[in-house]
Design a protein around this motif. Structure first.
Motif, mmCIF file in Angstrom:
data_model
loop_
_atom_site.group_PDB
_atom_site.id
_atom_site.type_symbol
_atom_site.label_atom_id
_atom_site.label_comp_id
_atom_site.label_asym_id
_atom_site.label_seq_id
_atom_site.Cartn_x
_atom_site.Cartn_y
_atom_site.Cartn_z
ATOM 1 N N UNK A 120 -5.050 0.860 4.469
ATOM 2 C CA UNK A 120 -6.016 -0.226 4.276
ATOM 3 C C UNK A 120 -7.368 0.288 3.786
ATOM 4 N N UNK A 121 -7.373 1.454 3.231
ATOM 5 C CA UNK A 121 -8.646 2.017 2.771
ATOM 6 C C UNK A 121 -9.257 1.156 1.674
ATOM 7 N N UNK A 122 -10.560 1.083 1.718
ATOM 8 C CA UNK A 122 -11.259 0.356 0.662
ATOM 9 C C UNK A 122 -11.714 1.392 -0.363
ATOM 10 N N UNK A 123 -11.162 1.312 -1.559
ATOM 11 C CA UNK A 123 -11.501 2.307 -2.560
ATOM 12 C C UNK A 123 -12.673 1.857 -3.415
ATOM 13 N N UNK A 124 -13.258 2.845 -4.113
ATOM 14 C CA UNK A 124 -14.372 2.523 -5.002
ATOM 15 C C UNK A 124 -13.835 1.968 -6.314
ATOM 16 N N UNK A 144 0.827 -1.204 0.000
ATOM 17 C CA UNK A 144 0.000 0.000 0.000
ATOM 18 C C UNK A 144 0.862 1.254 0.000
ATOM 19 N N UNK A 145 0.206 2.365 -0.325
ATOM 20 C CA UNK A 145 0.868 3.669 -0.276
ATOM 21 C C UNK A 145 -0.098 4.641 0.388
ATOM 22 N N UNK A 146 0.362 5.275 1.450
ATOM 23 C CA UNK A 146 -0.505 6.210 2.181
ATOM 24 C C UNK A 146 -0.486 7.588 1.514
ATOM 25 N N UNK A 179 -7.480 8.855 -1.005
ATOM 26 C CA UNK A 179 -7.715 8.758 0.440
ATOM 27 C C UNK A 179 -8.555 9.922 0.932
ATOM 28 N N UNK A 180 -8.137 11.131 0.548
ATOM 29 C CA UNK A 180 -8.878 12.329 0.941
ATOM 30 C C UNK A 180 -10.296 12.284 0.368
ATOM 31 N N UNK A 181 -10.402 11.869 -0.866
ATOM 32 C CA UNK A 181 -11.712 11.840 -1.518
ATOM 33 C C UNK A 181 -12.638 10.809 -0.869
ATOM 34 N N UNK A 182 -12.052 9.653 -0.559
ATOM 35 C CA UNK A 182 -12.843 8.566 0.053
ATOM 36 C C UNK A 182 -13.407 9.033 1.411
ATOM 37 N N UNK A 183 -12.536 9.683 2.175
ATOM 38 C CA UNK A 183 -12.979 10.172 3.478
ATOM 39 C C UNK A 183 -13.988 11.297 3.305
ATOM 40 N N UNK A 234 3.142 1.017 -9.100
ATOM 41 C CA UNK A 234 2.491 2.074 -9.874
ATOM 42 C C UNK A 234 1.050 2.278 -9.428
ATOM 43 N N UNK A 235 0.355 1.180 -9.237
ATOM 44 C CA UNK A 235 -1.050 1.244 -8.830
ATOM 45 C C UNK A 235 -1.200 1.885 -7.454
ATOM 46 N N UNK A 236 -0.372 1.481 -6.516
ATOM 47 C CA UNK A 236 -0.504 2.006 -5.145
ATOM 48 C C UNK A 236 -0.094 3.482 -5.077
ATOM 49 N N UNK A 237 0.990 3.832 -5.763
ATOM 50 C CA UNK A 237 1.426 5.230 -5.804
ATOM 51 C C UNK A 237 0.330 6.090 -6.438
ATOM 52 N N UNK A 238 -0.326 5.525 -7.431
ATOM 53 C CA UNK A 238 -1.390 6.269 -8.131
ATOM 54 C C UNK A 238 -2.534 6.630 -7.179
ATOM 55 N N UNK A 239 -2.879 5.749 -6.250
ATOM 56 C CA UNK A 239 -3.930 6.078 -5.265
ATOM 57 C C UNK A 239 -3.560 7.339 -4.485
ATOM 58 N N UNK A 240 -2.273 7.433 -4.104
ATOM 59 C CA UNK A 240 -1.835 8.600 -3.321
ATOM 60 C C UNK A 240 -1.823 9.857 -4.182
ATOM 61 N N UNK A 241 -1.302 9.737 -5.405
ATOM 62 C CA UNK A 241 -1.220 10.900 -6.303
ATOM 63 C C UNK A 241 -2.619 11.381 -6.699
ATOM 64 N N UNK A 242 -3.522 10.446 -6.902
ATOM 65 C CA UNK A 242 -4.899 10.820 -7.258
ATOM 66 C C UNK A 242 -5.684 11.278 -6.024
ATOM 67 N N UNK A 243 -5.062 11.258 -4.880
ATOM 68 C CA UNK A 243 -5.655 11.695 -3.611
ATOM 69 C C UNK A 243 -6.977 10.987 -3.324
#
Ligand SMILES: [Zn+2]
Length: 263
Positions: A190-194, A108-110, A147-151, A136-145
């Motif tokens: 450990x966020x569950x993304x859409x 994962x990437x926070x 986590x902030x959006x999910x919350x 690449x996939x995990x880094x992309x979650x952080x770059x696409x923000x």
């Protein structure tokens, strides 16, 4: 509670929040939480997690592998963002790539760029390209923000934020929101993304890995391999569902669009 009492604060929330567009998908996203606060919390969580985990020393062969692949993908991602006017997406990031001893198939990437790979996943991968696909996939979650959006989505849906607190976006409010969304048990790793988030990360991740010099076709091999882990569901799949549709979407993007982004 009346509709007015729900929507008025939410409308103001959105006015005070930041809106931006995700690279490649061009999807507009809403962030209600102060990114700086979120990154600070992620950094603390990362430190705490690593204190309790069996972290491999930096000169270990697997640590060096993850560090090398991580830096290559990070640099490729940052060049892509710079070229396309999205450099602000890594503001405040302090990248770190750590490897922990664990049979768990996860990575994962926070928010803020703190990465963790588990040895179980590293050992399952056939080559560096497959690890780069996950990186690449995990880094992309952080770059696409995401986590902030999910919350933010959770908070907007439940309407728990008060008008005053969110407008000021102070860290106490963010902490309260954070505690609510995670109930103190899960972590930002450990966020569950859409599904929308997963698709975006798949595409961005393929661009990043290819720009870093890795073979994007290995992503297909790896996700198929993960999906075939009979008997139990690898942890990474509980947050990153891998089904036929996803694999087909990956293949289609590789075949038809990827080259448009890596020239
Ligand atoms: Zn994902």
């Amino acid at each position: 509670m009346s509709l007015r009492s729900i929507f008025l604060p939410l409308l103001t929330l959105i006015l005070f929040s930041s809106c931006s567009k995700v690279p490649i998908s061009n999807r507009k996203q809403m962030h209600l939480l102060n990114e700086h606060d979120l990154i600070q919390m992620a950094n603390l969580q990362y430190e705490e997690f690593m204190t309790n985990a069996e972290v491999l020393p930096s000169n270990h062969v697997q640590s060096k592998k993850i560090q090398k692949i991580g830096e290559k993908v990070q640099h490729a991602a940052e060049s892509f963002l710079k070229k396309n006017g999205h450099s602000h997406r890594v503001d405040g990031f302090a990248w770190e790539f750590k490897t922990v001893e664990s049979e768990v198939l996860n990575a994962w990437c926070m928010p803020g760029g703190k990465v963790c790979f588990y040895t179980g996943l590293i050992e399952l991968a056939d080559n560096d390209d497959q690890i780069a696909a996950v990186m690449g996939h995990e880094i992309a979650h952080a770059i696409a923000k995401h986590g902030n959006e999910r919350m933010s989505q959770q908070l907007a849906l439940t309407g728990i934020m008060k008008l005053s607190g969110v407008g000021q976006k102070d860290s106490t409010e963010t902490k309260t929101a954070f505690d609510y969304v995670f109930s103190g048990s899960a972590s930002l790793g450990m966020l569950k993304f859409s599904r929308v988030h997963e698709t975006e990360s798949d595409k961005l991740g393929l661009v990043f890995m290819k720009l870093a010099g890795y073979n994007p076709n290995e992503s297909i091999s790896f996700w198929n391999k993960m999906a075939e882990q009979g008997g139990f569901v690898p942890q990474i799949l509980s947050t990153h569902p891998s089904d036929e549709t996803r694999i087909n979407d990956l293949q289609e993007f590789i075949d038809t669009e990827l080259d448009n982004y890596v020239d």
